[in-house]
Design a protein around this motif. Structure first.
Motif, PDB file in Angstrom:
ATOM      1  N   ARG A  81     -14.223  10.935 -12.314  1.00 54.72           N
ATOM      2  CA  ARG A  81     -13.557  12.226 -12.094  1.00 54.72           C
ATOM      3  C   ARG A  81     -12.833  12.630 -13.381  1.00 54.72           C
ATOM      4  O   ARG A  81     -11.633  12.500 -13.498  1.00 54.72           O
ATOM      5  N   ILE A  84       0.848  -1.203   0.000  1.00 51.29           N
ATOM      6  CA  ILE A  84       0.000   0.000   0.000  1.00 51.29           C
ATOM      7  C   ILE A  84       0.878   1.246   0.000  1.00 51.29           C
ATOM      8  O   ILE A  84       0.611   2.211  -0.716  1.00 51.29           O
ATOM      9  N   THR A 105      -4.848  -2.224  -4.049  1.00 52.57           N
ATOM     10  CA  THR A 105      -4.760  -0.784  -3.783  1.00 52.57           C
ATOM     11  C   THR A 105      -4.974   0.005  -5.063  1.00 52.57           C
ATOM     12  O   THR A 105      -5.675   1.024  -5.081  1.00 52.57           O
ATOM     13  N   ILE A 154       2.297   1.840  -3.452  1.00 57.36           N
ATOM     14  CA  ILE A 154       1.346   2.462  -4.374  1.00 57.36           C
ATOM     15  C   ILE A 154       1.143   3.932  -4.015  1.00 57.36           C
ATOM     16  O   ILE A 154       1.185   4.806  -4.887  1.00 57.36           O
ATOM     17  N   ILE A 206      -2.175  10.988 -18.899  1.00 54.36           N
ATOM     18  CA  ILE A 206      -2.138  10.727 -17.442  1.00 54.36           C
ATOM     19  C   ILE A 206      -2.420  12.034 -16.690  1.00 54.36           C
ATOM     20  O   ILE A 206      -2.970  12.019 -15.589  1.00 54.36           O
ATOM     21  N   SER A 207      -2.085  13.169 -17.335  1.00 53.22           N
ATOM     22  CA  SER A 207      -2.269  14.467 -16.671  1.00 53.22           C
ATOM     23  C   SER A 207      -3.619  15.107 -16.998  1.00 53.22           C
ATOM     24  O   SER A 207      -3.861  16.248 -16.632  1.00 53.22           O
ATOM     25  N   MET A 218     -11.391   7.047  -8.295  1.00 53.78           N
ATOM     26  CA  MET A 218     -11.209   8.064  -9.342  1.00 53.78           C
ATOM     27  C   MET A 218     -12.269   7.972 -10.441  1.00 53.78           C
ATOM     28  O   MET A 218     -12.298   8.805 -11.350  1.00 53.78           O
ATOM     29  N   MET A 234      -7.549  11.147  -0.345  1.00 52.72           N
ATOM     30  CA  MET A 234      -7.160   9.756  -0.594  1.00 52.72           C
ATOM     31  C   MET A 234      -5.733   9.496  -0.106  1.00 52.72           C
ATOM     32  O   MET A 234      -5.401   8.386   0.297  1.00 52.72           O
ATOM     33  N   SER A 268      -5.478   9.389 -14.744  1.00 50.94           N
ATOM     34  CA  SER A 268      -4.317   9.032 -13.907  1.00 50.94           C
ATOM     35  C   SER A 268      -4.512   7.636 -13.335  1.00 50.94           C
ATOM     36  O   SER A 268      -3.611   6.797 -13.387  1.00 50.94           O
ATOM     37  N   ALA A 326     -12.870  15.689 -14.992  1.00 46.63           N
ATOM     38  CA  ALA A 326     -12.376  17.080 -15.060  1.00 46.63           C
ATOM     39  C   ALA A 326     -12.551  17.678 -16.447  1.00 46.63           C
ATOM     40  O   ALA A 326     -11.666  18.359 -16.969  1.00 46.63           O
ATOM     41  N   PHE A 384       4.949  13.466 -13.384  1.00 43.80           N
ATOM     42  CA  PHE A 384       4.275  13.374 -14.681  1.00 43.80           C
ATOM     43  C   PHE A 384       2.972  14.165 -14.732  1.00 43.80           C
ATOM     44  O   PHE A 384       2.184  13.997 -15.661  1.00 43.80           O
ATOM     45  N   GLY A 385       2.708  14.956 -13.708  1.00 44.60           N
ATOM     46  CA  GLY A 385       1.510  15.786 -13.741  1.00 44.60           C
ATOM     47  C   GLY A 385       0.205  15.025 -13.581  1.00 44.60           C
ATOM     48  O   GLY A 385      -0.850  15.487 -14.020  1.00 44.60           O
ATOM     49  N   ALA A 386       0.231  13.844 -12.962  1.00 41.63           N
ATOM     50  CA  ALA A 386      -1.016  13.105 -12.717  1.00 41.63           C
ATOM     51  C   ALA A 386      -1.857  13.832 -11.670  1.00 41.63           C
ATOM     52  O   ALA A 386      -1.396  14.792 -11.038  1.00 41.63           O
ATOM     53  N   HIS A 387      -3.099  13.373 -11.499  1.00 41.81           N
ATOM     54  CA  HIS A 387      -4.028  14.084 -10.609  1.00 41.81           C
ATOM     55  C   HIS A 387      -4.631  13.176  -9.552  1.00 41.81           C
ATOM     56  O   HIS A 387      -5.838  13.102  -9.422  1.00 41.81           O
ATOM     57  N   PHE A 388      -3.802  12.465  -8.824  1.00 41.88           N
ATOM     58  CA  PHE A 388      -4.367  11.620  -7.773  1.00 41.88           C
ATOM     59  C   PHE A 388      -4.756  12.436  -6.547  1.00 41.88           C
ATOM     60  O   PHE A 388      -5.847  12.283  -6.015  1.00 41.88           O
ATOM     61  N   PHE A 404       3.917  10.108  -9.384  1.00 46.22           N
ATOM     62  CA  PHE A 404       3.346  10.399 -10.706  1.00 46.22           C
ATOM     63  C   PHE A 404       2.753  11.810 -10.727  1.00 46.22           C
ATOM     64  O   PHE A 404       2.881  12.521 -11.719  1.00 46.22           O
ATOM     65  N   LEU A 452      -4.634   6.322   2.122  1.00 47.45           N
ATOM     66  CA  LEU A 452      -3.607   5.358   1.711  1.00 47.45           C
ATOM     67  C   LEU A 452      -2.414   5.412   2.654  1.00 47.45           C
ATOM     68  O   LEU A 452      -1.879   4.376   3.061  1.00 47.45           O
ATOM     69  N   SER A 505      -6.886  14.043 -16.171  1.00 44.37           N
ATOM     70  CA  SER A 505      -7.836  14.076 -15.053  1.00 44.37           C
ATOM     71  C   SER A 505      -7.507  12.966 -14.078  1.00 44.37           C
ATOM     72  O   SER A 505      -6.726  12.068 -14.395  1.00 44.37           O
ATOM     73  N   GLY A 512      -7.842  18.946 -11.636  1.00 47.20           N
ATOM     74  CA  GLY A 512      -8.019  17.680 -12.346  1.00 47.20           C
ATOM     75  C   GLY A 512      -8.878  16.681 -11.589  1.00 47.20           C
ATOM     76  O   GLY A 512      -8.790  15.479 -11.849  1.00 47.20           O
ATOM     77  N   GLU A 513      -9.683  17.152 -10.651  1.00 48.31           N
ATOM     78  CA  GLU A 513     -10.540  16.309  -9.812  1.00 48.31           C
ATOM     79  C   GLU A 513      -9.746  15.268  -9.030  1.00 48.31           C
ATOM     80  O   GLU A 513     -10.182  14.136  -8.842  1.00 48.31           O
ATOM     81  N   GLY A 514      -8.542  15.648  -8.620  1.00 47.43           N
ATOM     82  CA  GLY A 514      -7.794  14.778  -7.719  1.00 47.43           C
ATOM     83  C   GLY A 514      -8.407  14.819  -6.320  1.00 47.43           C
ATOM     84  O   GLY A 514      -9.220  15.679  -6.015  1.00 47.43           O
ATOM     85  N   LEU A 515      -8.004  13.872  -5.467  1.00 46.81           N
ATOM     86  CA  LEU A 515      -8.594  13.754  -4.130  1.00 46.81           C
ATOM     87  C   LEU A 515      -7.511  13.776  -3.064  1.00 46.81           C
ATOM     88  O   LEU A 515      -6.972  12.726  -2.718  1.00 46.81           O
ATOM     89  N   LEU A 563       1.876   6.892  -6.609  1.00 44.64           N
ATOM     90  CA  LEU A 563       0.853   7.812  -7.105  1.00 44.64           C
ATOM     91  C   LEU A 563       1.296   9.261  -6.907  1.00 44.64           C
ATOM     92  O   LEU A 563       1.163  10.097  -7.804  1.00 44.64           O
TER      93      LEU A 563
END
Lengths: 652, 202
Positions: free
Chosen positions: B50, A241, B39, A244, B127-128, B47, A270, B134, B52, A255-259, A251, A274, B130, A264-267, A248
């Motif tokens: 979501r 866990i 996980t 991960i 990946i960027s 997600m 979370m 991701s 966006a 890499f501009g992810a949106h976790f 990333f 986690l 939303s 970007g509606e990330g949370l 996340l």
């Protein structure tokens, strides 16, 4: 993103220039000493390439003690900053970095390796095995932990330290609010050391289940090894866990992810889930082995069998299970609603029940025992009342409604230092002192040891008891400075306590240096009159541990053999039964591979992906080479066994 | 203790203590992998929806790619099973052929998945983009990386089989790699259902 490389060296802070200088001087000194005494080859052959669990354990412990020093210096800097109101000894950014690295280092690079070091030293010996199940993987675990620790510590002088707290809460740790490279150091070094811990968990889980001496059924397993089995199971559940969660956030940052981002509606929430889904079990990963140490030490120095052995085992299993279902108590105030909070409140309080059982079992073990007040015993005795205070305040925090009052205050800081220091740190020290003669072949000085104890433990109480009251009076955690002069007295007291702990630590280390030279040598292999199998081996322990694998009939077999003068291979070896022993070969690859991991991490921290990719290919090549290698180990001849065991040989 | 009779009834991969330990260790590792993917699945589900303002899965997912990937991977698990069956019969040639077919199917899977990812990115789902995407790329990509690593791994084992023949060590390696391969297949069934089918049905 390569403007980050422009900030490669951390500039402008005299303390960091001093650290730069110290790092350079220490490196040069080490290189000089190794060259002058012609020790490079010895270092490589005996230590860097070893797959012997005992040596790996010793290296883990040395690294942990070094990290305790680093984390301790961070702690003293914090206390110096918070002694009097409106102090400006550290600037706010520096303070943030220091409390972040203090927490991260103490949990992940001090407590974890210390415990893994003790389990490496003791578990295979306790269960009558010649090594762990996967010795090569064990070496890889150590070196990847070590390089991860170096990567994390490097952030201090290169690029800048992480500053979002050891919990790295999103969105605070996300790139918008935390643009430097510090948090990247945190994510990548924890990822590498997390891999190392998971590998250790799998290794010891298999070792304990599959490599016990014949006759040692689960209910004859020494209690420390039981604690490691439960710990390993929790590691196998919890560490993926963490892997991960870290991936996340990596990333998100790389890499501009949106976790966990606000866009970007990330949370962001979370992350809290986690992180604590791993983080709460982690608390028990570091406390259960300490419980195991205390059980061994208290039983040995009370000269009594552990009271309620089965209850001890089942309470650990139950604690292990409960540890996985309480994580939300770390964020009661973040708006989960009454039903969720009630569930996690009750499950948290439930942990007090098996823990209470264990406290009574330790007391029961001492009851009518012949107690010897050795140094490991002193640390174990001090643990009981201190940990009880930590536990009771834990139940206070577990009440969700009340938690709204003292959440994130110094009350919490005092609580978790009470459980973690009196549990884990006292446990690590007790374990180190207890197994020290087994590891190094000499005793520690008991008088110096008691000095260290009487400085550190009262120092600990003086430091953290006032924090309960500061917290109830409204002082919040992570404040960089305070202006309320009502808090001065208690803060001054706390800082005095911290200084005493620092002195106690130094005396503890001094004891090791003094004893290496003057300490009483132990030839018996059993200086404490121990109960479990590790004390049946000669000292120094042959690298194959047991010339003949013992057959086990009962719990504390070695103790009964000694008490009743029973004939057993635990006391003398029938020479006719000796056979060549198969042992694994040393390998330099785990060392090389771990430094490649380091390069992967270091390059990714600065967003230099091509270097990271090349090093990652290097890791894959190492794995391939390992797969193609024909490594059948080697045999230790009967002649060599006879030479090593000449004092115990019984001619038949 | 008579070592030869004790082991005669066991399959080759279990014939040595070392083999038994490593196979058990690998099962434990797979337990950790279950948590790891669990996980990732949990993250993906959180997600879900979501977007966006970016593309949605029902706009991009294509049934054809999904069916090709599923067919390739599920068949490869079957052929990996036949490979181990041939190994148990002591048929090295059959083992190599079926492992080879498994690898080809696996390569086809990875190629199709890569093509799929490139198309999605072309349609503006990066990946960027939303939280949803991701989660998608991380979950499905982690599985794809596992398959790719498995291809490298099994290739290495095949070379060892050719060079050194079938013995307790190579048999153990084949058996562990097959466990890994079946595991990835099981994970795909969850991806198939929770990611693609529920993504398209909505």
């Amino acid at each position: 993103m390569n403007h980050h490389v422009d900030h490669f060296f951390v500039k402008g802070d005299p303390m960091i220039y001093a650290a730069d200088l110290m790092i350079i001087m220490t490196t040069l000194a080490v290189i000089f000493v190794l060259t002058y005494y012609k020790k490079w080859k010895w270092l490589w052959n005996e230590w860097l390439t070893t797959v012997d669990h005992k040596k790996i354990g010793i290296m883990y412990i040395i690294a942990a003690v070094l990290m305790m020093f680093r984390g301790g210096v961070d702690a003293l800097l914090m206390r110096a900053q918070l002694t009097v109101p409106n102090e400006d000894f550290l600037d706010p950014q520096h303070y943030n970095e220091i409390f972040t690295t203090h927490g991260t280092i103490m949990i992940l690079f001090m407590a974890m390796p210390f415990i893994i070091g003790l389990m490496n030293v003791a578990v295979p010996l306790q269960i009558g095995a010649r090594d762990v199940a996967f010795p090569y993987l064990n070496a890889l675990s150590f070196w990847s932990f070590f390089t991860a620790a170096m990567l994390f510590n490097l952030s201090f002088v290169i690029g800048g330290s992480p500053d979002a707290g050891w919990t790295a809460y999103a969105p605070l740790a996300e790139p918008e609010l935390d643009p430097g490279v510090g948090q990247n150091f945190y994510l990548l070094s924890l990822q590498i050391s997390g891999f190392s811990t998971l590998a250790t968990g799998i290794n010891f889980f298999v070792t304990i289940l599959k490599m016990r001496a014949p006759g040692m059924s689960m209910m004859k397993l020494p209690i420390f090894s039981w604690s490691i089995l439960v710990t390993s199971a929790i590691i196998i559940f919890a560490f993926p866990i963490l892997a991960i969660a870290l991936a996340l956030m990596t990333f998100d940052r790389l890499f501009g992810a949106h976790f966990f981002t606000l866009t970007g509606e990330g949370l962001p929430m979370m992350w809290a889930n986690l992180f604590w889904l791993w983080g709460h079990p982690e608390v028990y990963i570091v406390i259960l082995p300490a419980f195991g140490v205390f059980s061994e030490v208290i039983s040995t120095f009370s000269k009594k069998r552990l009271f309620g052995y089965k209850a001890m085992v089942w309470s650990m299993v139950l604690i292990g299970f409960l540890s996985l279902i309480v994580w939300v108590h770390h964020f009661f105030t973040m708006g989960a609603g009454p039903d969720v909070n009630s569930f996690f409140s009750i499950s948290t309080m439930a942990i007090a029940i098996p823990t209470g059982v264990k406290i009574f079992n330790w007391l029961g073990t001492m009851f009518r025992g012949r107690i010897q007040f050795t140094t490991p015993m002193l640390w174990s005795l001090a643990f009981i009342p201190c940990f009880t205070i930590g536990g009771i305040t834990g139940v206070m925090l577990a009440m969700a409604a009340a938690d709204y009052q003292y959440h994130n205050s110094y009350f919490l800081v005092a609580h978790f230092h009470f459980v973690l220091i009196s549990g884990t740190v006292f446990g690590c020290i007790a374990g180190l002192l207890y197994w020290y003669p087994k590891m190094f072949g000499h005793m520690l000085n008991e008088k110096i040891g008691k000095w260290a104890f009487w400085l550190f433990v009262p120092g600990f109480l003086i430091c953290f008891l006032p924090m309960f009251f500061l917290g109830l009076d409204g002082m919040t955690r992570r404040v960089y400075t305070f202006s309320n002069s009502h808090w001065t007295d208690l803060n001054v007291i706390a800082s005095i306590g911290a200084a005493l702990m620092g002195i106690g630590f130094m005396v503890l280390v001094y004891n090791m240096i003094w004893s290496a030279r003057y300490g009483k040598r132990d030839k018996t292999g059993d200086p404490w009159d121990g109960r479990t199998l590790e004390w049946a081996t000669p000292t120094p322990i042959p690298h194959y541990n047991f010339a003949l694998i013992p057959r086990i009939k009962r719990l504390d077999e070695f103790w009964y053999v000694k008490q009743n003068n029973e004939p057993s291979v635990l006391r003398s070896l029938p020479v006719s039964k000796l056979k060549p022993i198969h042992m694994p070969n040393s390998s330099g690859r785990p060392f090389v591979m771990s430094w490649l991991f380091f390069i992967v991490g270091f390059a990714a921290v600065f967003y230099v992906y091509w270097v990271a990719a090349l090093a990652l290919i290097g890791v894959l090549v190492c794995m391939g080479l390992r797969s193609f290698e024909i490594d059948d180990g080697h045999y230790v001849s009967v002649e060599e066994i006879k030479r090593t065991e000449k004092n115990r040989i019984k001619e038949a | 203790m008579n070592a030869t009779t004790e082991h005669a009834s066991r399959p080759l991969e279990y014939s040595k203590e070392e083999g038994r330990l490593r196979i058990f260790g690998f099962w434990v590792f797979l337990g950790a992998e279950v948590i790891l993917f669990g996980t990732l699945f949990a993250t993906y589900l959180v997600m879900f929806g979501r977007y966006a303002g970016g593309p949605t899965p029902e706009e991009l997912f294509k049934l054809k790619d999904l069916l090709i990937e599923t067919f390739l991977l599920l068949t490869s698990s079957f052929t990996a099973g036949i490979a181990v069956h041939e190994m148990r019969r002591g048929n090295k040639k059959g083992l190599l052929i079926w492992l080879g077919i498994t690898l080809l199917l696996g390569l086809g899977f990875v190629a199709d998945e890569a093509k799929e990812f490139v198309e999605y990115v072309g349609e503006g789902a990066k990946i960027s983009t939303s939280g949803y995407w991701s989660g998608f790329y991380t979950l499905v990509g982690t599985h794809g990386c596992h398959v790719s690593l498995g291809i490298l791994w099994i290739s290495g084992i095949m070379i060892q089989l050719v060079r050194r023949g079938l013995n307790a060590t190579t048999a153990r390696k084949v058996f562990i790699a097959s466990l890994y391969w079946h595991f990835l297949d099981v994970v795909w069934i969850f991806i198939f259902t929770l990611v693609y089918l529920s993504g398209m049905v909505r």
